[in-house]
Scaffold this motif. Structure first.
Motif, PDB file in Angstrom:
ATOM      1  N   LYS A 135     -58.320   6.277 -16.205  1.00 22.34           N
ATOM      2  CA  LYS A 135     -57.289   6.637 -17.195  1.00 22.34           C
ATOM      3  C   LYS A 135     -55.915   6.137 -16.742  1.00 22.34           C
ATOM      4  CE  LYS A 135     -55.192  10.711 -19.349  1.00 22.34           C
ATOM      5  NZ  LYS A 135     -53.830  10.530 -18.888  1.00 22.34           N
ATOM      6  N   VAL A 136     -55.634   6.316 -15.463  1.00 22.24           N
ATOM      7  CA  VAL A 136     -54.322   5.897 -14.942  1.00 22.24           C
ATOM      8  C   VAL A 136     -54.237   4.371 -14.839  1.00 22.24           C
ATOM      9  CG1 VAL A 136     -52.769   6.016 -12.953  1.00 22.24           C
ATOM     10  CG2 VAL A 136     -54.004   8.060 -13.695  1.00 22.24           C
ATOM     11  N   VAL A 137     -55.261   3.768 -14.288  1.00 24.65           N
ATOM     12  CA  VAL A 137     -55.210   2.311 -14.066  1.00 24.65           C
ATOM     13  C   VAL A 137     -55.166   1.558 -15.395  1.00 24.65           C
ATOM     14  CG1 VAL A 137     -56.479   0.343 -13.101  1.00 24.65           C
ATOM     15  CG2 VAL A 137     -56.281   2.457 -11.802  1.00 24.65           C
TER      16      VAL A 137
ATOM     17  N   ILE B  16     -52.083   8.415  -8.222  1.00 21.00           N
ATOM     18  CA  ILE B  16     -53.532   8.648  -8.399  1.00 21.00           C
ATOM     19  C   ILE B  16     -54.268   8.337  -7.094  1.00 21.00           C
ATOM     20  CG2 ILE B  16     -54.076   6.367  -9.429  1.00 21.00           C
ATOM     21  CD1 ILE B  16     -55.788   9.632 -10.425  1.00 21.00           C
ATOM     22  N   SER B  17     -53.786   7.316  -6.360  1.00 25.37           N
ATOM     23  CA  SER B  17     -54.415   7.022  -5.060  1.00 25.37           C
ATOM     24  C   SER B  17     -54.202   8.201  -4.111  1.00 25.37           C
ATOM     25  CB  SER B  17     -53.815   5.755  -4.445  1.00 25.37           C
ATOM     26  OG  SER B  17     -54.145   4.641  -5.219  1.00 25.37           O
ATOM     27  N   ALA B  18     -52.981   8.745  -4.135  1.00 27.92           N
ATOM     28  CA  ALA B  18     -52.662   9.887  -3.271  1.00 27.92           C
ATOM     29  C   ALA B  18     -53.502  11.097  -3.656  1.00 27.92           C
ATOM     30  CB  ALA B  18     -51.178  10.211  -3.376  1.00 27.92           C
ATOM     31  N   LYS B  19     -53.667  11.295  -4.947  1.00 31.12           N
ATOM     32  CA  LYS B  19     -54.436  12.449  -5.413  1.00 31.12           C
ATOM     33  C   LYS B  19     -55.908  12.331  -4.959  1.00 31.12           C
ATOM     34  CE  LYS B  19     -56.039  14.977  -9.376  1.00 31.12           C
ATOM     35  NZ  LYS B  19     -56.384  14.932 -10.781  1.00 31.12           N
ATOM     36  N   MET B  20     -56.433  11.121  -5.097  1.00 26.97           N
ATOM     37  CA  MET B  20     -57.829  10.918  -4.691  1.00 26.97           C
ATOM     38  C   MET B  20     -57.980  11.085  -3.181  1.00 26.97           C
ATOM     39  SD  MET B  20     -58.948   7.925  -7.306  1.00 26.97           S
ATOM     40  CE  MET B  20     -60.689   7.962  -7.032  1.00 26.97           C
TER      41      MET B  20
END
Lengths: 339, 282
Positions: A135-137, B16-20
């Motif tokens: 969703k983000v990418v 999002i990378s940090a969240k993952m």
């Protein structure tokens, strides 16, 4: 080359257009002799493989096209060319009116790709986490994401899988999750490379039904490759057959049958020491009580075939399946050469 | 406006990378903490060996123990940044190329640069060394009684960025080999970066000048910590300009960019006859 109808000009509503595309690869060659080893140090021996040879075709928006061919025919190469992963040696490629090479990032917002032997899921995360990452990418708006998530969860029955880690999924579950993830950004065109590879009957059925549904109801253009004729006929209306880097056939499955016959393989498993004494076609092989026949259903209808088989004593099992692609292509070549 | 949107996009991707990364940490906390601790211990062992020698001999090659500590903190910070931004093989790019995994990146609607910058960000599992480096920096700065000005802090950031640029550029430069020989060069980045990492933490002061020059030009280990640390301490060595690391980073990144592009062109023309799934997504 056989074509359903020769196209003089491309329509404006196409999803894919290939014009005179050629793609070659080089392969290193070497044998095990000492002489060859030394010769290769100075001048390596290379062989040119023509994956696509002056190939042209187009696919209209909303079509469901089977792109078939034997292993090594150039199917995956075509998929990679369409998605901008490879450059052609010559010719033009247009996908959704864009150049895959020059407009890759824009194209990827509207294109979905799935390779059956690869996964886009994050291995050590639950499936839903991979979806969120996507969703983000892909920068998918909340509403569209939610709608698509609901749709794929329902149609692909992946609700129970969402919290499961990708590495713990079976192949069929993983393929469904991958397919669902691919659809989250509402792609207009989907390229599927061997999506049914290794799937069991139930998983295959689920996938085929789903693809047909999104093609018919959402108008998504689908191009699917496989070397399994049964699967392809189940899914697509039009078949593009590729062989030795060239398009060998472009038309409907019925038209293909009109040319090559309704080629079918019948496998009959017999009780010990019994042999099926019936006129069913050409016996291809027999091994440990399992007999394989080559049959043209255009000449011996399925009813007559089953009638014959019902008279045979000692039949343990019967399997009827479409002839392999290699045989269909051989039929096409025979038709061209008149042999 | 476009720049603002781009920055926002980068921040979202980093988030999002940090969240993952956080989710991964919280799932396997025990293992993740073990990993973080071993990373930190390994790095601290490397730098403490040098520091202990400096303590024993009251400095090395004209640098006193506090200056050595400052250099070690610089090295630990750059190592920390390397780990923090490079968890997805995005810095060890030869692995992605050699394993035929670039195609996964081509599927994403992002430029390769943006993907490679954002997809290996792991502040939670990879931030330990960076944090330790910062603590070491504060201690060494206090012990050296350095007067910290905004200009000095900016210089520190610029030197660290230059060092990171050199690390990444060098990795990408050697990784280009993987386009042409995917199997043989799959781990070449690891060899080029990690294999010389130990050397980069040693103070080169006191070594013969030709060795120092060699380690600042041909094999730029001196630019990993020694040279920039001395510049920040106001002791630029060898009569080199204090801007030398920046110039080196710029030239190396331009050369790398040119050669890497050639490799990429080769890849999209010839394709990869190799694909291995391991190590792509964790």
């Amino acid at each position: 080359m056989l074509k359903k109808d020769q196209i003089d000009m491309y329509p404006t509503d196409f999803a894919v257009k290939l014009s005179k595309v050629t793609k070659t690869f080089t392969q290193w060659q070497r044998d095990n002799t000492g002489q060859s080893l030394i010769r290769n140090l100075i001048k390596p021996e290379k062989r040119t493989i023509v994956a696509l040879n002056d190939v042209s075709f187009h696919i209209r928006k909303g079509e469901f096209v089977a792109y078939a061919g034997p292993n090594g025919a150039g199917k995956s190469t075509t998929m990679k060319l369409l998605s901008g992963m490879l450059l052609p040696n010559s010719g033009d490629i247009s996908v959704l009116s864009m150049s895959p090479q020059k407009q890759r990032t824009t194209l990827m917002q509207r294109l979905g790709i799935l390779f059956g032997n690869r996964t886009e899921l994050w291995w050590d995360h639950p499936v839903i986490q991979s979806f969120e990452w996507k969703k983000v990418v892909w920068d998918i708006p909340d509403q569209i994401y939610r709608q698509n998530l609901d749709m794929v969860t329902d149609l692909l029955d992946i609700g129970p899988l969402l919290k499961t880690f990708a590495r713990e999924l079976s192949l069929g579950q993983r393929m469904r999750a991958d397919l669902a993830m691919m659809l989250l950004h509402s792609p207009e065109l989907i390229l599927l490379d061997e999506p049914t590879l290794g799937l069991d009957v139930v998983a295959k059925r689920q996938m085929i039904d789903f693809l047909k549904k999104i093609n018919q109801e959402n108008g998504v253009t689908i191009v699917v490759t496989s070397h399994d004729m049964d699967d392809l006929e189940e899914m697509a209306e039009r078949i593009l057959m590729i062989s030795d880097g060239k398009i060998a056939f472009d038309g409907s499955f019925q038209e293909l049958r009109n040319i090559t016959g309704n080629l079918t393989r019948v496998v009959v498993a017999m009780e010990d020491s019994l042999v099926p004494q019936v006129k069913m076609g050409k016996l291809l092989s027999s091994d440990k009580g399992v007999y394989e026949y080559d049959i043209d259903l255009a000449q011996l209808p399925i009813k007559a075939l089953l009638g014959q088989l019902s008279q045979v004593e000692g039949v343990r099992d019967i399997e009827i399946k479409k002839a392999p692609i290699e045989q269909v292509i051989a039929g096409l070549y025979r038709d061209w050469t008149g042999i | 406006m476009e720049v603002k949107a781009k920055i926002k996009r980068i921040l979202k991707l980093l988030a999002i990378s940090a969240k993952m990364d956080l989710v991964w940490l919280l799932r396997d906390t025990k293992y993740a903490l073990t990993g973080i601790a071993s990373d930190m211990i390994s790095n601290l062992s490397t730098v403490s060996a040098v520091y202990l020698i400096a303590l024993r001999f009251n400095g090395i090659g004209g640098l006193n123990t506090d200056e050595i500590l400052f250099m070690m903190s610089y090295s630990t910070i750059t190592t920390g940044l390397f780990i923090m931004f490079g968890s997805g093989n995005n810095i060890h790019i030869s692995r992605i190329i050699g394993r035929g995994q670039l195609e996964h990146l081509f599927m994403q609607p992002l430029s390769l640069k943006m993907q490679l910058f954002t997809n290996g960000f792991c502040p939670f599992t990879g931030g330990g060394n960076f944090l330790v480096g910062c603590i070491m920096l504060i201690i060494s700065v206090r012990r050296l009684s350095l007067s910290i000005t905004l200009g000095w802090l900016l210089s520190l950031i610029i030197y660290i960025l230059a060092t990171m640029t050199i690390i990444v550029a060098r990795s990408y430069l050697v990784s280009t080999a993987a386009f042409y020989a995917p199997v043989a060069a799959e781990e070449i980045s690891m060899t080029a970066i990690d294999g010389t990492w130990l050397l980069s933490t040693f103070p080169l002061s006191g070594m013969p000048a030709f060795l120092q020059v060699s380690l600042l030009t041909i094999l730029p280990e001196g630019l990993m910590a020694w040279f920039p640390s001395l510049c920040l301490l106001g002791k630029t060595p060898l009569h080199f300009s204090k801007y030398y690391p920046l110039a080196f980073a710029l030239i190396l990144s331009l050369i790398t960019s040119y050669i890497f592009r050639k490799g990429m062109n080769y890849y999209v023309k010839k394709g990869s006859n190799r694909y291995v799934p391991y190590g792509f997504r964790r």
